[in-house]
Write an enzyme that holds these catalytic residues in place. Structure first.
Site, short mmCIF file in Angstrom:
data_model
loop_
_atom_site.label_atom_id
_atom_site.label_comp_id
_atom_site.label_asym_id
_atom_site.label_seq_id
_atom_site.Cartn_x
_atom_site.Cartn_y
_atom_site.Cartn_z
N PRO A 132 0.30 -9.39 4.82
CG PRO A 132 -0.28 -9.09 7.25
CD PRO A 132 0.61 -9.01 6.28
CB THR A 133 -1.61 -9.55 0.99
OG1 THR A 133 -2.50 -10.70 1.38
CG2 THR A 133 -0.27 -9.73 0.85
CB ALA A 134 -5.30 -6.82 4.60
CB THR A 135 -5.71 -2.82 0.83
OG1 THR A 135 -6.39 -3.09 2.64
CG2 THR A 135 -6.68 -2.21 0.34
CB ILE A 136 -2.40 -5.28 -2.40
CG1 ILE A 136 -1.76 -6.57 -1.63
CG2 ILE A 136 -2.15 -4.30 -1.47
CD1 ILE A 136 -0.51 -6.57 -1.99
CB THR A 179 -0.46 -0.15 0.85
OG1 THR A 179 -2.22 -0.91 0.89
CG2 THR A 179 -1.25 1.48 1.37
CG ASN A 225 6.73 -6.42 10.26
OD1 ASN A 225 6.72 -7.53 9.98
ND2 ASN A 225 6.01 -6.19 9.48
CB SER A 252 6.09 -1.95 3.36
OG SER A 252 5.18 -1.98 2.56
CB CYS A 281 2.28 -7.62 9.59
SG CYS A 281 0.88 -6.20 9.57
CB THR A 282 4.80 -11.76 13.51
OG1 THR A 282 3.74 -12.33 11.99
CG2 THR A 282 3.94 -10.41 14.25
CD GLU A 283 5.47 -8.59 7.47
OE1 GLU A 283 4.95 -7.80 6.26
OE2 GLU A 283 4.93 -8.64 8.25
#
Length: 940
Positions: A760-764, A341, A569, A356, A571-573
């Site tokens: 997580p890629t929620a929005t994309i 994003t 970070n 990000s 989101c833990t990735e």
């Protein structure tokens, strides 16, 4: 008992002033909640008879329902946002259903339908003097162009087998009224189409295309151009539009002037306007609301211009920038890969903050603490997600030399960081987002566990900050042995912060011995298994802190020689080094993109050649981000340019399984996770090595695991060397020629210190219309809520399969609503479909861990792994997280569990689609960094 003797009724809410209500005749009147109360009372009288009017029970119920309706309406209303009478009636209908007043609701629905049919018939009668007119911007009224409306709806339904233009038109007519505004007229067919999504998901594409019609006219009008009559005309107009669009963006100070220096004829010729038709409604509405450039709220950026702007922005420093921009554009607009994003927000603009995630370590002194909080604000301003390592900050009771006092611990400072994240909300685009990490040996860890509780001293709570435990292997060993665990203040055990593996274990035991001799002033001994139980209990009750593992993150880090990984970070990735010393401060930065696996598989499996091409181009795009990026703080710039880390991940994993007819809870799915991640890993590493040959190695390559020919698959053995028998059980199977790649990396070097991370890629994922990241199917039918509104989401793969078997009908829709989008209890659904389309809470999360373990062996960073549990118990949670540790995972993310209460089972179909289905409620709250439930979106 007389009415005067009964318990007093709750007061009715006072009417809100300043909120206009649009009547069906176009007149505007002030909002008055007493009219809602009157309508509800009449509805009860119609069903329960005239005696209901004297009932205090009915009066109390009406008062409560009126207040609920008013609260729902006022969330979005205001002096500049009028309410429509239909919107008010929708909320009344919903309140009745939620309250369980089904007979009254049914009567109310029938009443509305009867009057709607009469209005629709009158509206389409050309002889009727009451045929509705639209009010133009200058206030004049003109007849609604019904011919154009039919043409636009027909075009939107073209080529979509499941779309029904007549139903869309009928729904649109219900929303027409005399004197309606032009914007409302544009919105009417969109709302009508989205209300039909639950009958067939093709209507999501219809809604998107109708929104696109509005967007075309808005964008062309903003540039002073005559809008195209339809989508077909747009193709020939793109060169004209693109030149005007770039001029407008540069003139507004939004676009980098260098963007206008491209060969515009060449890049415009590459645009594929037909790809606008690939959007579902959720995707295009999200793009419209949050991503497209605008001036004063008027969009002037079309979707393909948006993708081209991002592509050009990432190609600004390429030698043949047009050729590269076209290549990047083709990947993005084809949904083969999608940038994160921040990159989509800012690429090509005058403030290209494209990264990000940012990771920081907080030092143990006041200037350092508040400097780090200030850095948080600056990083968050331009859409960065933050991970803060708080372990160095001394704990409660520790001595403060400067004042000869004692410390209040880490929690008060975390509270300030929490409030800062709320205050700096990324330019109003989305919430600021931060995650605080603390190692399990910190003396304040028990208070840290309670930061997200809703009870207790609110000054020691962080309701908006995510939290995560940074757990060393030694702690898990103590848990498994039911041994004691000692907590220390970091000012007396500072070395533990920078140690891991066997060195940590040795030093930790030495500190315990020193404490036993009285050489430590601040420490406490607890039973390890009791602390572990509290960690799991808080995780279940509040969703925090997450469980992440310090030793695997460090032992397998390619950058072990350059520093220590102190946290992940938001989101833990991401697992990158950070430091907090004044002379060598580094804020770790990661730049993300995700391959859409759904676009790289067929019924026969992976398209290996296409996947290789996509990954190579995506790594180049990510590497370009590092040099183009706008850095808000110097320490982030220094770190990023020295190490050049990127994180290529994936999304649409569940869709890829559906395409191949593979149930997620199966050995075949675990093998696919292994195979697909091996291919991505191989080609990502190879692409970075080729970039090193072309552009040079990253500055700290020498001494890294890469330089020793140790690739991520090889680093598994470094972890195994520190684990005892039974502490690491992981399949090490390989399929590709890794020996050749090792030699290539050794000889050519690497352009990037890190290359892979699964976000997580929620929005994309919403934009591209696939399931996010590595997530299982959430529900087969539910309503998704985010900043752009409420969207009915239906599993199109399931609909196709059921339709082929003659099983997709209104009864099936009703059953899916009743059973919360799950197939398990619907008897007429074949067993193989129940297995294939099992939802997140129907699947044993051990399958998610097994698949994640196979991916983790190929990753140099980590993955955002949510776990789902339908019937939580302490024993089940313990087994789940110990399995994650034994399988060598670096991190886990949210634990999601189902609520004890069931959701409402509304069967209403309304004009805005909001009541078509209901999203299941979980006891785990949505991420503080997220707007979209149930995913995190701060990184994406």
């Amino acid at each position: 008992m007389t009415l005067t003797q009964e318990k007093p009724l709750p007061p009715s809410p006072a009417p809100k002033s300043g909120v206009p209500v649009i009547r069906r005749n176009g007149e505007t009147t002030p909002f008055d909640s007493s009219k809602i109360s009157s309508a509800l009372t009449r509805a009860f009288l119609d069903v329960e008879g005239t005696d209901a009017g004297a009932s205090s029970r009915v009066r109390a119920v009406v008062a409560g329902l009126t207040e609920a309706v008013e609260l729902a309406l006022m969330r979005h209303a205001g002096p500049d946002r009028a309410l429509h009478i239909e919107e008010i009636q929708d909320q009344v209908e919903l309140a009745l259903m939620r309250g369980g007043h089904h007979a009254v609701a049914r009567s109310y629905v029938l009443y509305r339908e009867e009057h709607a049919r009469a209005r629709a018939a009158e509206a389409t009668d050309p002889t009727s003097e009451k045929q509705p007119k639209v009010r133009l911007a200058d206030g004049t009224l003109t007849p609604i162009d019904t011919d154009r409306l039919k043409r636009v709806v027909g075009e939107a339904c073209e080529g979509l087998a499941g779309a029904n233009s007549e139903q869309v038109l009928a729904g649109t007519r219900k929303l027409l009224y005399d004197g309606m505004g032009a914007e409302e007229l544009d919105q009417a067919p969109v709302l009508a189409a989205r209300a039909l999504v639950e009958t067939d998901p093709d209507h999501s594409f219809v809604s998107a295309r109708l929104l696109l019609d509005r967007l075309r006219r808005e964008a062309f009008g903003a540039l002073g151009l005559t809008p195209p009559a339809d989508h077909a005309e747009l193709s020939g107009r793109y060169p004209e539009y693109l030149a005007a669009y770039l001029r407008r963006g540069v003139d507004l100070g939004q676009l980098d002037p260098a963007m206008a220096e491209f060969d515009l004829d060449r890049v415009a010729a590459a645009i594929k306007p037909e790809r606008d038709l690939d959007f579902g409604f959720l995707g295009l509405q999200t793009l419209y609301d949050r991503y497209l450039l605008h001036s004063g709220g008027t969009r002037y950026e079309l979707p393909q211009a948006f993708f081209l702007r991002v592509a050009m922005g990432l190609a600004l420093r390429e030698v043949d920038r047009e050729e590269r921009a076209i290549g990047f554009y083709r990947l993005l607009s084809g949904f083969d890969v999608m940038c994160s994003t921040p990159t989509l927000f800012n690429a090509g603009t005058t403030r290209p903050q494209l990264s990000s995630c940012f990771l920081t370590t907080i030092p143990d002194d006041l200037p350092g603490i508040f400097g780090a909080i200030s850095d948080n604000a600056l990083l968050s301003k331009y859409a960065g997600g933050l991970g803060n390592d708080w372990t160095p900050v001394r704990g409660i009771g520790a001595h403060i030399r400067g004042t000869n006092g004692v410390s209040q611990g880490v929690v008060p400072f975390m509270k300030i960081a929490n409030d800062t994240a709320v205050a700096v909300n990324q330019g109003g685009k989305r919430k600021g987002a931060v995650c605080g990490y603390l190692e399990t040996w910190h003396i304040d860890v028990e208070e840290f566990l309670e930061l997200r509780k809703n009870t207790g001293d609110d000054r020691r709570r962080t309701h908006d900050m995510n939290t995560a435990n940074w757990v060393p292997d030694e702690f898990l060993r103590r848990v498994r042995a039911d041994a004691e665990w000692t907590l220390f203040s970091p000012d007396e055990a500072a070395d533990l912060h920078n140690l891991y593996g066997d060195e940590f274990t040795t030093a930790y035991r030495a500190h315990e011995e020193a404490a036993a001799r009285g050489e430590r002033k601040v420490f406490r001994t607890v039973r390890a298994v009791e602390l572990w139980r509290r960690m799991l209990t808080m995780l279940f009750e509040t969703g925090h802190p997450w469980i992440t593992f310090k030793d695997p993150c460090n032992l397998r880090s390619p950058q072990r020689h350059a520093g220590v990984v102190h946290s992940s970070n938001l989101c833990t990735e991401i697992t990158l080094n950070t430091t907090a010393t004044p002379d060598a401060e580094e804020v770790a930065v990661c730049n993300l993109a995700s391959v859409n696996l759904a676009r790289h598989v067929g019924a026969g499996g992976l398209d290996r050649e296409k996947l290789a091409r996509t990954v190579r181009t995506a790594v180049r795009m990510l590497d370009n981000v590092i040099d183009i990026n706008f850095y808000t703080i110097g320490s982030a710039r220094r770190s990023n340019l020295r190490h050049r880390p990127v994180g290529l991940g994936l999304m649409g994993h569940q869709d890829a399984l559906f395409t191949q007819r593979i149930p997620l809870a199966s050995d075949r799915a675990v093998e696919f996770a292994d195979e697909s991640m091996e291919l991505i890993s191989y080609h990502a590493i190879s692409a970075s090595a080729d970039l090193a040959a072309e552009r040079g190695r990253y500055a700290t390559f020498a001494g890294s695991l890469w330089s020793q020919g140790v690739l991520p698959i090889d680093s598994v053995e470094l972890l195994a060397a520190t684990r005892a028998e039974g502490e690491l059980e992981l399949d090490r199977t390989t399929r590709l020629d890794w020996a050749a790649l090792r030699e290539k990396v050794r000889s050519q070097g690497m352009r990037n210190s890190n290359v892979m991370a699964i976000a997580p890629t929620a929005t994309i994922a919403n934009i591209t219309g696939v399931n996010p990241s590595i997530e299982p199917l959430y529900r087969n039918l539910y309503v998704k809520a985010n900043m752009s509104g409420d969207f009915t989401v239906v599993n199109p793969y399931l609909v196709r399969d059921l339709a082929e078997r003659g099983l997709w009908d209104p009864v099936m829709v009703g059953d899916l609503k009743y059973f919360d989008g799950a197939l398990g209890q619907i008897e007429r659904v074949p067993a193989e479909l129940k297995e294939l389309y099992a939802t997140a809470f129907e699947i044993d999360s051990r399958w998610l861990i097994e698949a994640a373990a196979r991916r983790q062996k190929w990753l140099d960073q980590a993955q955002s792994l949510n776990l789902y549990i339908a019937r939580p118990s302490g024993r089940e949670l313990d087994a789940l997280y110990q399995l994650a540790w034994v399988r060598g995972l670096k991190t886990t993310y949210y634990l999601r569990s189902q609520a004890a209460t069931k959701v409402e089972k509304s069967t209403l179909v309304t004009t805005d689609g909001r009541l078509n289905a209901v999203a299941p409620v979980t006891v785990t709250p949505a991420p503080a960094c997220a707007i979209d439930d149930p995913e995190c979106e701060a990184c994406q």
